[in-house]
Design a protein around this motif. Sequence first.
Motif, short mmCIF file in Angstrom:
data_model
loop_
_atom_site.label_atom_id
_atom_site.label_comp_id
_atom_site.label_asym_id
_atom_site.label_seq_id
_atom_site.Cartn_x
_atom_site.Cartn_y
_atom_site.Cartn_z
N THR A 38 36.54 36.34 -47.31
CA THR A 38 35.83 36.47 -48.58
C THR A 38 36.66 35.86 -49.70
O THR A 38 37.88 35.82 -49.64
N SER A 83 31.98 32.62 -50.68
CA SER A 83 32.01 34.04 -51.02
C SER A 83 32.14 34.89 -49.77
O SER A 83 32.87 35.89 -49.76
N LYS A 97 27.29 34.57 -40.78
CA LYS A 97 26.92 34.45 -42.19
C LYS A 97 27.90 33.55 -42.91
O LYS A 97 29.11 33.71 -42.76
N GLN A 157 28.06 32.10 -46.92
CA GLN A 157 27.52 31.92 -48.26
C GLN A 157 28.54 31.12 -49.06
O GLN A 157 29.70 31.53 -49.18
N LYS A 193 29.19 27.85 -52.34
CA LYS A 193 28.71 27.02 -53.44
C LYS A 193 29.64 25.83 -53.59
O LYS A 193 30.84 25.94 -53.38
N ASP A 196 24.00 25.72 -53.72
CA ASP A 196 24.31 26.94 -52.97
C ASP A 196 23.74 26.80 -51.57
O ASP A 196 22.69 26.19 -51.37
N ILE A 197 24.47 27.34 -50.59
CA ILE A 197 24.00 27.28 -49.21
C ILE A 197 24.23 28.62 -48.52
O ILE A 197 25.20 29.33 -48.80
N ASN A 198 23.30 28.96 -47.65
CA ASN A 198 23.42 30.11 -46.76
C ASN A 198 23.20 29.59 -45.34
O ASN A 198 22.14 29.03 -45.04
N SER A 224 23.72 30.12 -40.98
CA SER A 224 24.04 30.91 -39.79
C SER A 224 23.81 30.02 -38.57
O SER A 224 23.09 29.03 -38.64
N LEU A 260 19.96 26.57 -42.22
CA LEU A 260 20.47 26.48 -43.59
C LEU A 260 19.34 26.78 -44.57
O LEU A 260 18.24 26.25 -44.45
N ASN A 261 19.65 27.63 -45.55
CA ASN A 261 18.72 27.93 -46.64
C ASN A 261 19.45 27.72 -47.96
O ASN A 261 20.64 28.01 -48.08
N SER A 262 18.71 27.19 -48.94
CA SER A 262 19.31 26.92 -50.25
C SER A 262 18.24 27.04 -51.32
O SER A 262 17.09 26.65 -51.11
#
Length: 300
Positions: free
Chosen positions: A74, A90, A105, A107, A109, A114-116, A118, A140-142
């Motif tokens: 983190t 993060s 996970k 997360q 920037k 920003d990207i998420n 898995s 990927l989600n943003s």
Amino acid sequence: NASAHIKNLTENPNIDAALKGVINLANVSKAYPVKLEKPLNGILRADVKTAFDMKSVETSQYQNIKNSGNINVTGFNYSGPEMAKPVSVSVADLSFNPSKINLNKLQAKTGKSDINVSGSLDNFYGFLFKNQILKGNFNLNSSLFEVADFMSPTTTTNDEGKKTTEQVKIPSFLDCTLTAKATTVIYDNLNLKNVAGTLIIRDQAVNLKGLTMAVFGGKIGVNGMVSTKNKVPTFDLDLGLSAVDISQTFSMLNTLKAIAPVADVINGKMNSTISLNGFLTQDMIPDVKSISGDLMGNIL
């Protein structure tokens, strides 16, 4: 807390080890006599076990490497020449089993993006020990993804003190499939909405499959490839335009504006299929002078 047992030292060392603890990465260089090229920061939590023999590593028998556990990071920040802009992570949560490394996970920037993420990594040990191809599948989600945050060419200084711009290169060690969704994607001067599709990264190229987006009052579908394998990057794309505004499309898409300057004389909407191929500039923008292809349009 750590423990390790090593057997058969002279012939084929067998290693069985475990590590559990919390490390403040910013304090590593204060506590130990190590020289770091860049300062570290963030909190690393680990609870992992490993068991392997050296002969299996040397002969690529990675199925004999028994890893298990979790690593969590983190508040990690990183900047380097391989990244267009500094990255702030993060949360990064990894779990291990003998065959895969699972990214539960991520997360992060960078710049405005920003990207998420898995997914999972295969052949990590072959990549780590033998410089083999790193394989993976990711989602990927943003909410906002600005392409320049990831693909800007890097500027370096040579031995003579002169600054040179290096061409963007898609990594040759990746063989990954990425299923992506983004609310907004910024590419050059375009704001693309509700972007979704599949990207296959392989052999220094990105294959785009079923990529869709809302733009110019309609929708555009994209299939094709962008490659940085050769000295000059190339692209070969098929575009399907559905009910897009003609004036916006042919004035804001610089490539179409250059090859078919009709924005000032035709109004309305259009369905079209466009096939284009050619070279890309260092900013990954089509080089208009190199383009060839076909355009079929149906004016509504």
